[in-house]
Scaffold this active site. Structure first.
Site: not given
Ligand code: OXD
Ligand code: MN
Length: 591
Positions: A73, A201, A210, A230, A252-254, A277, A373-374
């Site tokens: 993002r 993305y 989002k 979130h 994010s990513a936590c 999310d 990467s997702r």
């Molecule tokens: C983020 C996601 O960036 O959920 O928070 O993709």
């Molecule tokens: Mn998120």
């Protein structure tokens, strides 16, 4: 006579000038066809949009490699265009809607030439839910068109629902020429419109996520009396079969995804997954707070996901029940044609292509998979999906959890003194940054309620809105804070995390059920060590004590930083937060 939707699509087609306009019906057969187009005709640079992966281990899966500048993002290019800057607040980039539209119109003129404009009708939330919203997104790339089918309830039945109405959320998306200098993600909250150009993305391009479900929806929630957050949504089942529903806000990513699919280390306890999310929180007819997850898919971070850390996600990725499943910017094992990322089980494969498709040489010390990467996969493939997932009413929430990535200071878990104090605990949240945005990683960033990137209006008003929810609820959820990431003097994590986090959730349930008391500290209530179920986990008592340590002196710089952050909002800061800050200052001897 054309409907408002048809008129809008025609207007956008006149501007973007695609070769073709294609209205999606959301069927599997259609998704197969669009993926084929992405494997044969469409390209990003030299890369096809999709490469088929080994379908024996990862059924229905495809690899997508994004433009190398388009991997996360881009918050500095994300704008919230209210008619005046004060409504957007210091937490948002702002542009006047007229100016933003002028700029986007110029950039969008002819941007879909040579491409197909896909029209995607979709619903955020179950179509039978009073909380759900009908939406339509336009896009010019197959990856986004099909990802939206994984992430949302997409289908031609939504067109019937919209009918002749103007009441739907609009999204215009084009990848343009991927030029980062011409990349904008613009939100027009008063028009229920998102307009995004230059990025494919997920967080910039899947506009139901989002952009709508947080930035625009948070503004709708502010005006209509609900919250768009979130948050992961989970149900925790105890050995007696009672399920307690909780939501958890984490940046994010936590670890929201890992929490959402937690594989319990405590016998008899089980976590049911409702979302990883986004949660929309509404006060139900009985005065309790109800959560729905408006999405139906996971757009999760691959690195670090393994049978050890998140077995339920690995099983989800291999389940093969729903078409299709995407991996984006992972590495590729060329011997097996399987995706690969750092942290996956087993040895590092010998022959890897990195996330950009180049031969990977571990000696360079770089990562083979992009750190952000997702995977994009349906929630219905998840072995722990809750039977309440499709309940249009949502689930009644008993606990709200706030959590960040903090190597120091913040205890493993504490409970707020009351609602106002809990809202303050959320508002003062901070976390070390991750690869989910284009910021440098590992820097401490204040991230109230994990919404700093997603609150579509002035955060001071947002805090006020949170404070005011209490008066309208009959049974407000308890508010807890967690931190799985505290380290010791040797730099080692003090808490094992993952499946062991169930011990913390159990303590929360025991608090909710009034089964245990707690120890008062200046920042909140922490567990008495005897009340934390530790059977089967060996952690020396002194280390456990350290996990809950609160030293007023260590809090002084933190409180000063909070004060500075809140200071940006000036006199708009609500009294409830100012009072709590003053209380905390007194407790750490700063006042
Ligand atoms: C983020 C996601 O960036 O959920 O928070 O993709
Ligand atoms: Mn998120």
């Amino acid at each position: 006579m054309a409907t408002p939707l048809e008129e809008w699509v025609e207007e956008c087609a006149d501007l973007c000038k695609p070769d073709k306009v294609y209205w999606c019906d959301g069927s599997e057969e259609e998704a197969c066809r669009i993926v084929k187009i992405g494997m044969t005709e469409e390209k990003i640079g030299d890369n096809k949009i999709f490469y088929e992966l080994d379908h024996k281990t990862y059924p229905n899966s495809y690899l997508h490699r994004s433009h190398p500048t388009d991997v996360a993002r881009t918050e500095h290019l994300t704008f919230v265009c209210h008619p005046n800057k004060e409504i957007a607040g210091p937490n948002n980039n702002w542009m006047h809607p007229d100016e933003a539209k002028k700029l986007l119109t110029k950039l969008s003129d002819g941007c879909m030439r040579g491409r197909t404009m896909y029209v995607l009708p979709y619903m955020m939330g179950h179509p039978d839910s009073r909380y759900a919203k009908a939406c339509v997104q336009l896009t010019d790339v197959s990856y986004v068109a099909v990802s939206m089918r994984i992430m949302t309830r997409m289908g031609k039945n939504i067109l019937k629902k919209i009918g002749n109405s103007k009441d739907f959320v609009k999204g215009i998306h084009s990848v343009g020429d991927f030029d980062p200098n011409k990349r904008y993600i613009m939100h027009f909250p008063d028009e229920n419109l998102v307009w995004s150009i230059g990025s494919g993305y997920g967080g910039n391009a899947l506009l139901g996520k989002k952009c709508f479900s947080l930035r625009i929806a948070s503004w709708q929630g502010f005006r209509e009396g609900w919250l768009a957050e979130h948050m992961a949504v989970i149900g925790v089942e105890d050995p007696q079969g009672k399920v307690t529903y909780m939501v958890a806000a984490m940046p994010s990513a936590c670890g929201k995804t890992n929490l959402a699919m937690l594989n319990s280390a405590l016998p008899g306890y089980k976590v049911w997954t409702l979302g990883d999310d986004i949660a929309w929180l509404n006060i139900g007819p009985d005065g309790r707070l109800y959560a729905i997850n408006p999405e139906i898919g996971f757009f999760g971070v691959a690195p670090g996901t393994s049978m050890k850390t998140n077995p339920n996600m690995i099983l989800t990725l291999k389940a093969g029940m729903f078409y299709p499943l995407f991996f984006t910017n992972t590495a590729l094992n060329t011997d097996t044609n399987e995706p690969w990322w750092e942290g996956l089980d087993g040895a590092v494969p010998k022959n890897l292509l990195d996330w950009q498709g180049r031969k990977y040489d571990p000696a360079t010390g770089t990562k083979a998979a992009h750190p952000n990467s997702r995977f994009t996969v349906s929630i219905y493939q998840c072995p722990t999906v809750s039977k309440e997932f499709d309940n249009p009413k949502g689930v009644p929430i008993s606990a709200i959890i706030f959590g960040g990535r903090r190597t120091k200071l913040i205890p493993l878990v504490y409970e707020s003194f009351n609602w106002q104090h809990g809202v303050f605990c959320g508002a003062r949240m901070a976390s070390e940054t991750t690869a989910a945005t284009t910021h440098h990683t590992g820097m401490l960033r204040r991230d109230p309620m994990a919404m700093i990137s997603f609150c579509g209006y002035n955060m001071a008003d947002y805090f006020g809105h949170w404070l005011g929810m209490d008066k309208r609820m009959k049974h407000a959820p308890r508010i807890f804070c967690v931190n799985w990431f505290r380290i010791d003097e040797q730099g080692k994590f003090m808490w094992p995390g993952f499946g062991e986090n169930i011990r913390v959730l159990k303590w929360m349930i025991d608090r909710i059920e009034n089964r245990v008391s707690a120890k008062e500290t200046p920042i909140g209530r922490v567990p008495h060590l005897k009340d934390l179920e530790m059977k089967g986990l060996k952690i020396p008592k002194e280390n456990l004590e350290k996990l809950f340590e609160v030293k007023p002196d260590e809090w002084k710089p933190e409180v000063e930083e909070m004060q500075k952050f809140f200071g940006q909002f000036g006199r708009k800061m609500p009294d409830g937060i100012v009072d709590e800050l003053n209380n905390l200052k007194r407790k750490v001897n700063l006042a």
